[in-house]
Enzyme design. Structure first.
Site, PDB file in Angstrom:
ATOM      1  N   ASP A 206       0.882  -1.394  -0.071  1.00  0.00           N
ATOM      2  CA  ASP A 206       0.094  -0.063   0.196  1.00  0.00           C
ATOM      3  C   ASP A 206       1.000   1.200   0.088  1.00  0.00           C
ATOM      4  OD1 ASP A 206      -2.832  -0.145   0.346  1.00  0.00           O
ATOM      5  OD2 ASP A 206      -2.413  -1.859   1.696  1.00  0.00           O
ATOM      6  N   GLY A 207       0.285   2.233  -0.661  1.00  0.00           N
ATOM      7  CA  GLY A 207       0.952   3.624  -0.594  1.00  0.00           C
ATOM      8  C   GLY A 207       1.518   4.119  -1.835  1.00  0.00           C
TER       9      GLY A 207
ATOM     10  N   ASN B 232     -10.062  -4.480  -6.418  1.00  0.00           N
ATOM     11  CA  ASN B 232      -9.463  -3.563  -6.942  1.00  0.00           C
ATOM     12  C   ASN B 232      -9.912  -3.248  -8.354  1.00  0.00           C
ATOM     13  OD1 ASN B 232      -6.069  -4.205  -5.510  1.00  0.00           O
ATOM     14  ND2 ASN B 232      -7.527  -2.591  -5.048  1.00  0.00           N
TER      15      ASN B 232
HETATM   16  C1  FPP Z   1      -2.212  -0.814  -3.327  1.00  0.00           C
HETATM   17  O1  FPP Z   1      -2.298   0.603  -2.912  1.00  0.00           O
HETATM   18  C2  FPP Z   1      -1.436  -1.110  -4.306  1.00  0.00           C
HETATM   19  C3  FPP Z   1      -2.123  -1.661  -5.520  1.00  0.00           C
HETATM   20  C4  FPP Z   1      -3.389  -1.886  -5.831  1.00  0.00           C
HETATM   21  C5  FPP Z   1      -0.908  -2.025  -6.642  1.00  0.00           C
HETATM   22  C6  FPP Z   1       0.330  -2.745  -6.201  1.00  0.00           C
HETATM   23  C7  FPP Z   1       1.247  -2.721  -7.453  1.00  0.00           C
HETATM   24  C8  FPP Z   1       2.385  -2.458  -7.440  1.00  0.00           C
HETATM   25  C9  FPP Z   1       3.327  -2.500  -6.311  1.00  0.00           C
HETATM   26  C10 FPP Z   1       3.117  -2.420  -8.745  1.00  0.00           C
HETATM   27  C11 FPP Z   1       3.518  -3.342  -9.536  1.00  0.00           C
HETATM   28  C12 FPP Z   1       3.475  -4.990  -9.050  1.00  0.00           C
HETATM   29  C13 FPP Z   1       4.404  -5.848  -9.548  1.00  0.00           C
HETATM   30  C14 FPP Z   1       4.046  -7.190  -8.926  1.00  0.00           C
HETATM   31  C15 FPP Z   1       5.253  -5.626 -10.497  1.00  0.00           C
HETATM   32  P1  FPP Z   1      -2.383   1.970  -3.498  1.00  0.00           P
HETATM   33  O2  FPP Z   1      -1.155   2.073  -4.171  1.00  0.00           O
HETATM   34  O3  FPP Z   1      -3.451   2.098  -4.098  1.00  0.00           O
HETATM   35  O4  FPP Z   1      -2.358   2.871  -2.261  1.00  0.00           O
HETATM   36  P2  FPP Z   1      -2.907   4.284  -1.714  1.00  0.00           P
HETATM   37  O5  FPP Z   1      -4.047   4.949  -2.755  1.00  0.00           O
HETATM   38  O6  FPP Z   1      -3.694   3.873  -0.245  1.00  0.00           O
HETATM   39  O7  FPP Z   1      -1.732   5.242  -1.589  1.00  0.00           O
END
Ligand code: FPP
Length: 224
Positions: free
Chosen positions: A2-3, A50
């Site tokens: 997250d983040g 998501n």
């Molecule tokens: C959740 O928090 C994060 C996601 C839904 C995506 C995660 C994806 C990655 C780290 C990138 C690529 C992954 C791979 C395996 C190559 P958010 O970023 O939506 O958090 P926030 O809005 O709460 O800050």
């Protein structure tokens, strides 16, 4: 992980820039975990919930997963890391499915860490599907149900339960992640936004875990 979104917003960038930076943290974390002799690293990359995000963000994330598999599979093979994508496969694009199958095939002979990437993953959905597969089997055991979950989730390799769950971004939820497998997991929450999660923070989580006393409902050795 997250983040990413907040990391980008704080810098006046679009959320997708945060995901791109998040992918760099994924690369570094995989290397740290392999060096630290972690046996299985599971990354929650995209939950089934998501799909509620804006289509452009979903498209960017799916593109990132494909790119990651394309660029990182060779590196994983060199480090004997096996790749396995878990979760539903009936809603992913043909292109991404092909990349997943190719990465899994070419890294299958690795004898080192298992890298599991959860995409379109929902623990509740998996548990319901596994229960359907089990049917009215009165003799169903915990182990047999665990195996059914593996089948439903496309787990190519058997894994045990989760030992340590790390959640970044100052969130304190499980968000439908490996609920069955986390029955006795130790939880580590970090305020750090995922793109800033580095070697030092990972080692700090491992150290925190190393200091935990795992009793599984029993008593500590010194109170028996
Ligand atoms: C959740 O928090 C994060 C996601 C839904 C995506 C995660 C994806 C990655 C780290 C990138 C690529 C992954 C791979 C395996 C190559 P958010 O970023 O939506 O958090 P926030 O809005 O709460 O800050």
């Amino acid at each position: 992980m997250d983040g990413n979104g907040r990391w980008a917003t704080q810098r006046g960038l679009p959320r997708t820039a945060g995901h791109i930076e998040g992918a760099k943290a994924v690369r570094a974390t995989v290397e740290t975990a392999a060096r630290a002799d972690v046996t299985t690293l599971t990354l929650y990359a995209f939950s089934s919930a998501n799909w509620a995000r804006p289509p452009a963000e979903i498209a960017a994330l799916m593109r990132l997963f494909g790119q990651y598999l394309f660029t990182e599979t060779r590196r994983c093979v060199e480090q004997s890391i096996r790749i396995n994508v878990i979760g539903r496969r009936d809603r992913l694009s043909e292109n991404l499915l092909r990349s997943i199958e190719q990465s899994e095939r070419s890294s299958a002979a690795g004898s080192g860490m298992l890298l599991r990437i959860a995409v379109d993953y929902s623990s509740q959905h998996s548990i319901v599907q596994a229960a359907r597969r089990a049917g009215p089997d009165a003799d169903l055991t915990t182990e047999a149900f665990h195996r059914l979950l593996h089948e439903v989730d496309h787990c190519a390799y058997p894994t045990s339960e989760v030992d340590l769950l790390i959640r970044t971004g100052n969130e304190r939820r499980l968000s439908d992640f490996l609920l069955w497998e986390c029955a006795f997991a130790e939880l580590h929450f970090s305020d750090c936004l995922w793109p800033d999660f580095d070697d030092q923070r990972f080692r700090c989580a491992l150290e925190d875990y190393g200091g935990r006393q795992r009793r599984y409902g029993g008593l500590a050795a010194d109170t028996r």
